[in-house]
Every structure is written in structure tokens, then in C-alpha cells.
Design a protein around this motif. Structure first.
Motif, PDB file in Angstrom:
ATOM      1  N   VAL A 113     -82.430   8.603  17.035  1.00  0.00           N
ATOM      2  CA  VAL A 113     -81.859   8.706  15.689  1.00  0.00           C
ATOM      3  C   VAL A 113     -80.420   9.155  15.875  1.00  0.00           C
ATOM      4  O   VAL A 113     -80.166  10.147  16.569  1.00  0.00           O
ATOM      5  N   ASN A 114     -79.491   8.426  15.264  1.00  0.00           N
ATOM      6  CA  ASN A 114     -78.071   8.707  15.473  1.00  0.00           C
ATOM      7  C   ASN A 114     -77.351   8.824  14.137  1.00  0.00           C
ATOM      8  O   ASN A 114     -77.538   7.981  13.258  1.00  0.00           O
ATOM      9  N   PHE A 115     -76.524   9.864  13.997  1.00  0.00           N
ATOM     10  CA  PHE A 115     -75.728  10.085  12.794  1.00  0.00           C
ATOM     11  C   PHE A 115     -74.255  10.114  13.179  1.00  0.00           C
ATOM     12  O   PHE A 115     -73.884  10.763  14.156  1.00  0.00           O
ATOM     13  N   GLY A 116     -73.443   9.438  12.391  1.00  0.00           N
ATOM     14  CA  GLY A 116     -72.005   9.481  12.583  1.00  0.00           C
ATOM     15  C   GLY A 116     -71.312   9.428  11.238  1.00  0.00           C
ATOM     16  O   GLY A 116     -71.812   8.825  10.292  1.00  0.00           O
ATOM     17  N   GLU A 117     -70.172  10.078  11.149  1.00  0.00           N
ATOM     18  CA  GLU A 117     -69.397  10.080   9.903  1.00  0.00           C
ATOM     19  C   GLU A 117     -68.417   8.907   9.935  1.00  0.00           C
ATOM     20  O   GLU A 117     -67.805   8.641  10.963  1.00  0.00           O
ATOM     21  N   VAL A 118     -68.320   8.185   8.817  1.00  0.00           N
ATOM     22  CA  VAL A 118     -67.393   7.060   8.720  1.00  0.00           C
ATOM     23  C   VAL A 118     -66.511   7.227   7.482  1.00  0.00           C
ATOM     24  O   VAL A 118     -66.976   7.724   6.451  1.00  0.00           O
ATOM     25  N   PRO A 119     -65.243   6.827   7.589  1.00  0.00           N
ATOM     26  CA  PRO A 119     -64.293   7.040   6.480  1.00  0.00           C
ATOM     27  C   PRO A 119     -64.334   5.915   5.437  1.00  0.00           C
ATOM     28  O   PRO A 119     -63.359   5.202   5.233  1.00  0.00           O
ATOM     29  N   VAL A 120     -65.469   5.747   4.784  1.00  0.00           N
ATOM     30  CA  VAL A 120     -65.617   4.755   3.716  1.00  0.00           C
ATOM     31  C   VAL A 120     -66.423   5.363   2.579  1.00  0.00           C
ATOM     32  O   VAL A 120     -67.207   6.278   2.793  1.00  0.00           O
ATOM     33  N   ALA A 121     -66.216   4.848   1.398  1.00  0.00           N
ATOM     34  CA  ALA A 121     -67.070   5.222   0.264  1.00  0.00           C
ATOM     35  C   ALA A 121     -68.279   4.296   0.323  1.00  0.00           C
ATOM     36  O   ALA A 121     -68.130   3.069   0.265  1.00  0.00           O
ATOM     37  N   ALA A 122     -69.458   4.848   0.503  1.00  0.00           N
ATOM     38  CA  ALA A 122     -70.665   4.043   0.658  1.00  0.00           C
ATOM     39  C   ALA A 122     -70.970   3.249  -0.606  1.00  0.00           C
ATOM     40  O   ALA A 122     -70.981   3.793  -1.705  1.00  0.00           O
ATOM     41  N   SER A 123     -71.199   1.950  -0.405  1.00  0.00           N
ATOM     42  CA  SER A 123     -71.615   1.066  -1.489  1.00  0.00           C
ATOM     43  C   SER A 123     -72.444  -0.046  -0.858  1.00  0.00           C
ATOM     44  O   SER A 123     -72.396  -0.254   0.364  1.00  0.00           O
ATOM     45  N   MET A 124     -73.181  -0.783  -1.675  1.00  0.00           N
ATOM     46  CA  MET A 124     -73.968  -1.896  -1.148  1.00  0.00           C
ATOM     47  C   MET A 124     -73.044  -2.938  -0.523  1.00  0.00           C
ATOM     48  O   MET A 124     -73.349  -3.505   0.521  1.00  0.00           O
ATOM     49  N   GLU A 125     -71.891  -3.154  -1.122  1.00  0.00           N
ATOM     50  CA  GLU A 125     -70.934  -4.130  -0.609  1.00  0.00           C
ATOM     51  C   GLU A 125     -70.443  -3.725   0.790  1.00  0.00           C
ATOM     52  O   GLU A 125     -70.415  -4.537   1.718  1.00  0.00           O
ATOM     53  N   ILE A 126     -70.072  -2.473   0.957  1.00  0.00           N
ATOM     54  CA  ILE A 126     -69.605  -1.970   2.266  1.00  0.00           C
ATOM     55  C   ILE A 126     -70.734  -2.053   3.283  1.00  0.00           C
ATOM     56  O   ILE A 126     -70.533  -2.490   4.419  1.00  0.00           O
ATOM     57  N   PHE A 127     -71.934  -1.637   2.892  1.00  0.00           N
ATOM     58  CA  PHE A 127     -73.091  -1.673   3.791  1.00  0.00           C
ATOM     59  C   PHE A 127     -73.361  -3.103   4.253  1.00  0.00           C
ATOM     60  O   PHE A 127     -73.580  -3.349   5.446  1.00  0.00           O
ATOM     61  N   ALA A 128     -73.328  -4.047   3.327  1.00  0.00           N
ATOM     62  CA  ALA A 128     -73.569  -5.454   3.664  1.00  0.00           C
ATOM     63  C   ALA A 128     -72.522  -5.969   4.654  1.00  0.00           C
ATOM     64  O   ALA A 128     -72.839  -6.778   5.541  1.00  0.00           O
ATOM     65  N   LYS A 129     -71.286  -5.487   4.546  1.00  0.00           N
ATOM     66  CA  LYS A 129     -70.237  -5.891   5.477  1.00  0.00           C
ATOM     67  C   LYS A 129     -70.447  -5.269   6.865  1.00  0.00           C
ATOM     68  O   LYS A 129     -70.073  -5.867   7.875  1.00  0.00           O
ATOM     69  N   MET A 130     -71.023  -4.065   6.918  1.00  0.00           N
ATOM     70  CA  MET A 130     -71.237  -3.369   8.179  1.00  0.00           C
ATOM     71  C   MET A 130     -72.455  -3.888   8.943  1.00  0.00           C
ATOM     72  O   MET A 130     -72.479  -3.848  10.177  1.00  0.00           O
ATOM     73  N   LEU A 131     -73.458  -4.359   8.226  1.00  0.00           N
ATOM     74  CA  LEU A 131     -74.728  -4.734   8.852  1.00  0.00           C
ATOM     75  C   LEU A 131     -74.609  -5.754   9.983  1.00  0.00           C
ATOM     76  O   LEU A 131     -75.213  -5.538  11.052  1.00  0.00           O
ATOM     77  N   PRO A 132     -73.888  -6.852   9.816  1.00  0.00           N
ATOM     78  CA  PRO A 132     -73.859  -7.836  10.906  1.00  0.00           C
ATOM     79  C   PRO A 132     -73.424  -7.253  12.251  1.00  0.00           C
ATOM     80  O   PRO A 132     -73.992  -7.592  13.289  1.00  0.00           O
ATOM     81  N   GLU A 133     -72.450  -6.374  12.232  1.00  0.00           N
ATOM     82  CA  GLU A 133     -71.993  -5.755  13.479  1.00  0.00           C
ATOM     83  C   GLU A 133     -73.069  -4.817  14.048  1.00  0.00           C
ATOM     84  O   GLU A 133     -73.299  -4.784  15.260  1.00  0.00           O
TER      85      GLU A 133
END
Length: 170
Positions: free
Chosen positions: A64-84
Motif C-alpha cells: 500500500v503506497n501513499f504519496g502527495e500530489v499537487p492537484v485538486a482531486a476530481s474525476m477528470e484528473i483521476f481519469a487522466k492519471m489512470l492510464p499512466e
């Protein structure tokens, strides 16, 4: 004599304080967003460079891994991050498509994929927790060969997930 008696009473009373919070940790260290209890005997490591946390089962099959990222979480941002993120898996397929989830003071977006890591079956759960304006917590849970996971590891994951709460929750 009074000091000795007071110390004995304090020690006796502390034996009755619930231990549930004894292993409770928060993340990130500054302005925590979430808190959790790592399973007993699991190893918790903090990266000194970026403050990310890895919680691993003794046999290394669950991470289980936690990291802080400098974005405002939204479904749109999450969908963009998922492929990577999904690239860690070979032959990845969606087990549970991306959705918003809110519970125990935590709101975020989650998706589950199955595939292979090093030619072994694997499952990955990706989560992006809301942490405020321009701040989110990225969480990934990687389970190697989930079909043969020992019962104690399966229970430990369940208890870990139940322990996840917003930092403001009691």
C-alpha cells in the motif's frame, strides 16, 4: 510513597486504554489528510525525500503506497492519471471502473484493475483522495497473485481499509 502510588495507578489505568489507536498513523506528516492503522507485523517505510509511505506485508505480496500530489482531486484528473498508473500491469483489464467514493471523512476516486506483474496475476486498486485546493493523496494497493493470498493477509487488507479515515475523524 505518594509518587510510587500515583505511578502504579497510572500504569494500571493505562492498561485499560484501548490499543486501537496505538498504531494509528497519519499522512502526510504536515497537514494530514488521512489516518490509518498498519496491520500488525507489516513494515511501514517513509521515503525521506518526498515523504511518501509504503506499507508492505511480511511476504511482500501486498503493498500500500501513499504519496502527495499537487492537484485538486476530481474525476477528470483521476481519469487522466489512470492510464499512466495502470502501466504497472501487463494485460490490464478493468475490474471496477472509476467512481467517486466518500466514507469516514475521506472523499476520493477509486478504480480497480487486474493483470500481471512479472508474469504473475496481480490486482491494483488506485485511489485519489481529496486533500484540498491543489492537493491530493494518491494511493495504490498492489496485491500479487490475489487468488492465493493467505487468509491472514486478506483479513489484514480488510482491516487496513476499514481503518482509513479522514484526519479530522475520530
Amino acid at each position: 510513597m505518594k509518587k510510587t502510588l500515583r505511578l502504579a495507578i497510572t500504569l494500571l489505568a493505562s492498561a485499560f486504554i484501548p490499543l486501537a489507536s496505538a498504531g494509528e498513523q497519519t499522512f502526510p506528516a504536515k497537514a494530514p489528510v488521512l489516518k490509518f492503522v498498519a496491520p500488525e507485523k507489516w513494515k511501514t517505510e517513509v521515503d525521506k525525500k518526498d515523504g511518501s509511505i509504503a506499507v508492505n506485508s511480511p511476504d511482500g505480496r501486498v503493498s500500500v503506497n501513499f504519496g502527495e500530489v499537487p492537484v485538486a482531486a476530481s474525476m477528470e484528473i483521476f481519469a487522466k492519471m489512470l492510464p499512466e498508473m495502470v502501466k504497472v500491469l501487463n494485460d490490464a483489464t478493468v475490474a471496477e471502473k472509476a467512481k467517486e467514493h466518500s466514507e469516514d471523512g475521506l472523499t476520493g476516486f477509486t478504480a480497480t484493475y487486474i493483470g500481471k506483474i512479472e508474469n504473475k496475476p496481480a490486482m491494483c486498486i488506485f485511489v485519489l483522495f481529496k486533500g484540498g485546493a491543489e492537493r491530493a493523496i494518491l494511493d495504490n494497493i498492489v496485491v500479487s497473485d490475489p487468488g492465493t493470498l493467505p487468509k491472514e493477509d486478506d483479513e489484514a487488507i480488510g482491516n487496513f481499509m476499514k481503518s482509513l479515515k479522514g484526519a479530522a475523524q475520530k
